[in-house]
Write a protein that holds these residues in place. Structure first.
Motif, short mmCIF file in Angstrom:
data_model
loop_
_atom_site.label_atom_id
_atom_site.label_comp_id
_atom_site.label_asym_id
_atom_site.label_seq_id
_atom_site.Cartn_x
_atom_site.Cartn_y
_atom_site.Cartn_z
N ASP A 189 0.84 -1.20 0.00
CA ASP A 189 0.00 0.00 0.00
C ASP A 189 0.88 1.25 0.00
O ASP A 189 2.11 1.16 -0.01
CB ASP A 189 -0.98 -0.02 1.17
CG ASP A 189 -0.30 0.00 2.53
OD1 ASP A 189 0.89 0.38 2.63
OD2 ASP A 189 -0.97 -0.37 3.52
N ASN A 190 0.25 2.43 0.04
CA ASN A 190 1.01 3.68 -0.07
C ASN A 190 1.88 3.98 1.14
O ASN A 190 2.74 4.84 1.09
CB ASN A 190 0.10 4.86 -0.39
CG ASN A 190 -0.95 5.09 0.66
OD1 ASN A 190 -0.98 4.41 1.69
ND2 ASN A 190 -1.84 6.02 0.42
N SER A 191 1.70 3.27 2.25
CA SER A 191 2.59 3.45 3.40
C SER A 191 3.74 2.44 3.36
O SER A 191 4.56 2.40 4.28
CB SER A 191 1.81 3.30 4.71
OG SER A 191 1.34 1.98 4.85
N GLY A 192 3.81 1.62 2.32
CA GLY A 192 4.88 0.65 2.17
C GLY A 192 4.64 -0.66 2.89
O GLY A 192 5.51 -1.51 2.94
N LYS A 193 3.45 -0.82 3.43
CA LYS A 193 3.12 -2.04 4.18
C LYS A 193 2.64 -3.13 3.22
O LYS A 193 1.79 -2.90 2.37
CB LYS A 193 2.04 -1.73 5.21
CG LYS A 193 1.72 -2.88 6.11
CD LYS A 193 0.73 -2.49 7.18
CE LYS A 193 0.42 -3.69 8.05
NZ LYS A 193 -0.63 -3.41 9.00
N GLY A 194 3.19 -4.33 3.40
CA GLY A 194 2.79 -5.47 2.57
C GLY A 194 1.36 -5.88 2.84
O GLY A 194 0.92 -5.93 3.98
N MET A 195 0.63 -6.18 1.78
CA MET A 195 -0.77 -6.59 1.89
C MET A 195 -0.84 -8.12 1.91
O MET A 195 -1.47 -8.75 1.07
CB MET A 195 -1.56 -5.99 0.72
CG MET A 195 -1.45 -4.47 0.69
SD MET A 195 -1.98 -3.72 -0.87
CE MET A 195 -3.74 -3.76 -0.63
N TYR A 196 -0.21 -8.70 2.92
CA TYR A 196 -0.10 -10.16 3.00
C TYR A 196 -1.40 -10.83 3.40
O TYR A 196 -1.49 -12.06 3.36
CB TYR A 196 1.02 -10.55 3.97
CG TYR A 196 2.38 -10.12 3.47
CD1 TYR A 196 2.93 -10.72 2.35
CD2 TYR A 196 3.09 -9.11 4.11
CE1 TYR A 196 4.17 -10.33 1.87
CE2 TYR A 196 4.33 -8.72 3.64
CZ TYR A 196 4.86 -9.33 2.52
OH TYR A 196 6.07 -8.94 2.04
N TYR A 197 -2.40 -10.07 3.77
CA TYR A 197 -3.71 -10.64 4.06
C TYR A 197 -4.44 -11.04 2.78
O TYR A 197 -5.42 -11.78 2.82
CB TYR A 197 -4.58 -9.66 4.87
CG TYR A 197 -4.71 -8.30 4.22
CD1 TYR A 197 -5.72 -8.04 3.30
CD2 TYR A 197 -3.82 -7.28 4.52
CE1 TYR A 197 -5.84 -6.81 2.69
CE2 TYR A 197 -3.94 -6.03 3.92
CZ TYR A 197 -4.94 -5.81 3.01
OH TYR A 197 -5.05 -4.58 2.41
N LEU A 198 -3.94 -10.58 1.64
CA LEU A 198 -4.49 -10.98 0.34
C LEU A 198 -3.75 -12.21 -0.17
O LEU A 198 -2.59 -12.44 0.21
CB LEU A 198 -4.31 -9.85 -0.68
CG LEU A 198 -5.04 -8.55 -0.38
CD1 LEU A 198 -4.63 -7.47 -1.37
CD2 LEU A 198 -6.54 -8.77 -0.41
N PRO A 199 -4.36 -13.01 -1.03
CA PRO A 199 -3.62 -14.14 -1.62
C PRO A 199 -2.36 -13.62 -2.31
O PRO A 199 -2.42 -12.67 -3.08
CB PRO A 199 -4.61 -14.72 -2.63
CG PRO A 199 -5.94 -14.31 -2.13
CD PRO A 199 -5.74 -12.96 -1.49
#
Length: 170
Positions: free
Chosen positions: A98-108
């Protein structure tokens, strides 16, 4: 019928740069012990300790205009021992950030994840591009696990569902 009918068609070019490692590690960030075999288009990752991560990672810049991406590749592993978490295995992933650089690991995000020994297998998966993603990364990893993994025929391409498959499904 649905299992063998082509559900998706390619709608754009290859998004990975140097996916067959013909230019060595050009366009790939990496760490650990990696051997490139350009004559076969393979990259071999070795890790001898549970305290290090060996990886090849490429950031994809031109993905936002696509709704679906198909990640594919071949994987062979030998003597991969898992680390202290269930996901610390030989794996290939497509992670969005996301725009804060956090990984969206909750998605497949996992194409394949394996331990032990296995001969060549071909893996492919369709990933939906989240609207809030600003960055995507393809990563081949041995995260805090030991052993050897070899990858080849990596590909990331935009796809769309075929019209005929949609009609047949209805």
């Amino acid at each position: 019928f649905f299992r063998f009918h082509d559900r998706y068609k390619y709608t754009g070019p290859e998004l990975l740069g140097n996916p067959q490692f013909l230019l060595g590690l050009d366009q790939w960030r990496h760490s650990g012990e990696i051997t490139i075999l350009p004559q076969t288009g393979e990259a071999a990752l070795d890790n001898a300790t549970f305290t290090k991560t060996t990886h090849l990672t490429q950031t994809i810049s031109d993905f936002k205009r696509h709704a679906l991406l198909k990640l594919a590749g071949d994987l062979r592993i030998s003597d991969v021992q898992t680390g202290n978490a269930y996901w610390k295995k030989a794996r290939i992933i497509l992670a969005f950030y996301d725009n804060s650089g956090k990984g969206m690991y909750y998605l497949p995000h996992v194409l394949v994840e394996k331990a032990g020994d296995s001969d060549w297998g071909h893996y492919e998966r369709i990933f939906r591009v989240p609207a809030e993603a600003v960055e995507a990364r393809v990563s081949v990893q041995l995260p805090e696990s030991t052993g050897n993994m070899v990858v080849r025929h990596l590909s990331l391409r935009p796809v769309a569902e075929t019209r005929t498959f949609g009609h047949y499904r209805l």
